[in-house]
Design a protein around this motif. Structure first.
Motif, PDB file in Angstrom:
ATOM      1  N   SER A  30       0.833  -1.212   0.000  1.00 46.20           N
ATOM      2  CA  SER A  30       0.000   0.000   0.000  1.00 46.20           C
ATOM      3  C   SER A  30       0.862   1.254   0.000  1.00 46.20           C
ATOM      4  O   SER A  30       0.575   2.222  -0.714  1.00 46.20           O
ATOM      5  CB  SER A  30      -0.925  -0.001   1.218  1.00 46.20           C
ATOM      6  N   ARG A  71      -4.006  -2.621   4.406  1.00 47.14           N
ATOM      7  CA  ARG A  71      -2.945  -1.620   4.277  1.00 47.14           C
ATOM      8  C   ARG A  71      -1.809  -1.886   5.262  1.00 47.14           C
ATOM      9  O   ARG A  71      -1.272  -0.975   5.895  1.00 47.14           O
ATOM     10  CB  ARG A  71      -3.514  -0.206   4.436  1.00 47.14           C
ATOM     11  N   THR A 117      -9.831  -4.346   1.720  1.00 47.95           N
ATOM     12  CA  THR A 117      -9.745  -2.885   1.688  1.00 47.95           C
ATOM     13  C   THR A 117     -10.358  -2.222   2.915  1.00 47.95           C
ATOM     14  O   THR A 117     -10.043  -1.078   3.217  1.00 47.95           O
ATOM     15  CB  THR A 117     -10.451  -2.337   0.438  1.00 47.95           C
ATOM     16  N   ALA A 170      -7.410   1.719  10.225  1.00 47.50           N
ATOM     17  CA  ALA A 170      -7.695   0.707   9.210  1.00 47.50           C
ATOM     18  C   ALA A 170      -8.657  -0.359   9.706  1.00 47.50           C
ATOM     19  O   ALA A 170      -9.294  -1.049   8.906  1.00 47.50           O
ATOM     20  CB  ALA A 170      -6.394   0.046   8.745  1.00 47.50           C
TER      21      ALA A 170
END
Length: 590
Positions: free
Chosen positions: A248, A398, A432, A470
């Motif tokens: 990422s 990520r 994601t 995240a």
């Protein structure tokens, strides 16, 4: 030849003797030679000894990014203490839980640092009070600590709703630093970029591996972490030769076809490496390693050298004295091409979890050596180990390791939540975002539908104080009940499919040219199908890494100066569009 009986501190002292005038660390305008870094860590070592801080004691390191962070780490390793690097940018309630669970009684810090959440009665060792000492100052006799003694703590996502502490050994840290230095051919001419947050264990490799080979570490200052242009400038201006990051982060760094002045050695790992990223990485350098390893086996365990964009991405080969086995459910070996679970053994295996839980640490025949059960399903093919997925509910988003059960447990603990389920949203096979399904408790005589938006807003704020960004779900679906299987268990497969749409409760669609163009950038960055004009970037899945990606794309799309700070200050799509429209050089008619 790898010798894990030599600690990181001992390996550093060899370089102090061999190359005292060579630059060891750079950060902004500050630089220290090996001799100067030695004096800094020695001054701290004297202070630790005076306070009787030493072998086995857990000591927090709560400092800004800079040379002092490295000096403190070296001093603690030299003293035989167990260091715990603390990230001031971490959500405060999560940081407080880590401090409490670690058992730390002392912290190395500066008076200029913000207050540390958690224990009120910590013994504070202020670097401000550690006077410089000569290189021949007496820090006491050099203690001898065995390689299997604890060296550092790091916390990962835990399935029970609280962070899980992992204790790693001195020999394991020394082993991975030496093994990776040998793998990439690190030498005295190299300069390694420290880009990762101290909350990630890979930051330790960036910080300490250079000292094994007499190289230099260049620490990216906190203020530059979200600024792609600043990071690129540091890479070029500091003559960096080695960069390690997650896929990422490399997607941000390579955007727009950037190529550094010098060819780099690249270490890329921490999450699934998309094959489409290989070509951009090869623009940075022709020596690329895809690296893999769970926290419980000391940073990296496997490495794959990649030389062209057509190379199939695999987990690679064991580094140093690492061992791997692929086993079935009965701990029997599987055949070539058959799927099994990956077990990792050797020098890097952790001492264990602070909780004492040993379920994932298994003694295997014939010698009873300790292996870590990774939970990763793999198969061995002609091109190496192929990753097939997880055998549990752990995901990577990520680069962040996230236990979906931890997010679930926190949701269920919220006073307005009767039941909760959490899954991962995937785009092209890559996780994601997390996705939450809620059953809300009745509130007075009102039905959940009457107050769902208010409840979700409060839940988001509550999770944001306890989880990495995240891990916080950007989307919440309120149900009357969660689907259950015939055995009475939650049936995740029966949860309704949800299209990736983000809203903060408004119903305004982007209308102007700027709004529509900006919304398209948001959708691409956040991987959403739709976006509301009043959506807040950080409430619908954005974090500092994605903010950096967004800022870079906005600069290119509109031809204006646009930093991560601008994203923070104008975090709704509406206010961001207004800011862009006000810029005189914006490359679009409103």
């Amino acid at each position: 030849m790898i010798d894990e009986s030599l600690s990181i501190h001992a390996l550093f002292m060899r370089q102090v003797a061999a190359r005292p005038a060579a630059i060891a660390v750079l950060c902004g305008a500050e630089s220290l030679s090996y001799a100067e870094l030695h004096r800094q860590q020695l001054a701290l070592a004297v202070a630790l000894r005076r306070r009787a801080i030493g072998a086995g004691q857990v000591v927090g390191v709560y400092l800004e990014r800079g040379p002092a962070l490295l000096a403190a780490t070296l001093a603690l390793v030299g003293a035989g203490a167990v260091f715990l690097l603390l990230d001031a940018a971490m959500p405060p309630e999560r940081l407080a839980r880590i401090v409490e669970q670690s058992g730390m009684r002392h912290v190395i810090t500066r008076r200029t640092m913000p207050g540390l959440p958690g224990k009120a009665a910590l013994g504070e060792v202020y670097l401000d009070d550690c006077a410089d000492v000569g290189a021949d100052a007496d820090a006491g006799p050099a203690p001898v600590h065995p390689p299997d003694a604890p060296c550092y703590l790091i916390f990962t996502s835990g399935s029970t709703g609280t962070p899980k502490g992992v204790q790693l050994s001195r020999g394991g840290l020394s082993h991975v630093a030496q093994a990776m230095a040998a793998e990439i051919g690190l030498d005295e001419s190299d300069n390694v970029l420290m880009l990762s947050s101290v909350g990630f264990d890979i930051s330790l490799l960036e910080l300490l591996m250079p000292l094994v080979g007499g190289a230099c570490v260049t620490i990216v200052p906190q203020a530059a972490l979200g600024d792609v242009a600043a990071i690129r400038a540091i890479v070029d201006d500091a003559a960096v030769t080695v960069v390690q990051a997650t896929p990422s982060s490399f997607q941000v760094l390579t955007a727009g076809g950037w190529s550094p002045r010098r060819r780099l050695k690249i270490l890329c790992g921490g999450e699934v490496l998309p094959p489409g990223l290989l070509a951009p990485l090869l623009r940075l350098g022709d020596r690329i390693w895809h690296v893999y390893g769970p926290t419980e086996t000391t940073i990296w365990s496997l490495a794959q050298r990649i030389e062209n964009a057509g190379t199939p991405v695999r987990l690679g080969k064991p580094i140093g004295r690492t061992e791997v086995r692929i086993l079935d459910a009965g701990l029997g070996p599987v055949g070539q091409g058959e799927a099994g679970e990956l077990y990792i053994g050797g020098a890097g295996v952790a001492i264990g979890y602070l909780s004492g839980d040993r379920q994932r640490f298994v003694a295997l025949a014939p010698a009873g050596a300790l292996f870590f059960r990774t939970g990763d399903r793999v198969r061995r093919g002609a091109l190496g180990l192929e990753f097939l997925g997880r055998s549990d509910r752990q995901v990577k988003i990520r680069g962040h390791r996230i236990e979906l059960d931890e997010v679930e447990a926190l949701l269920r603990a919220h006073p307005m939540v009767a039941a909760a389920a959490v899954t991962a949203q995937r785009v092209d096979g890559v996780c994601t975002a997390t996705l939450a399904y809620l059953v809300l408790k009745p509130l007075g005589g009102a039905s959940p539908g009457d107050f769902a938006d208010l409840a979700i807003a409060d839940i988001k704020r509550w999770l944001g104080r306890q989880l990495a960004p995240a891990a916080v779900p950007p989307r919440y679906l309120v149900l009357e009940a969660l689907p259950m299987s015939s055995s009475g268990k939650l049936d995740y497969a029966a949860l309704p499919a949800v299209a990736p749409v983000a809203s903060d409760g408004g119903d305004s669609a982007p209308a102007s040219v700027v709004e529509r163009k900006l919304a398209a950038i948001w959708r691409q960055t956040l991987r959403l199908d739709q976006i509301d004009l009043d959506a807040d970037f950080f409430s619908v899945g954005g974090d500092s890494l994605l903010a950096a990606m967004l800022a870079f794309d906005v600069q290119n799309a509109f031809g204006i100066d646009f930093s991560i700070n601008t994203v923070v200050e104008n975090s709704s799509l509406r206010s961001m569009a207004e800011r862009i429209a006000e810029a005189p050089q914006a490359g679009v008619d409103c």
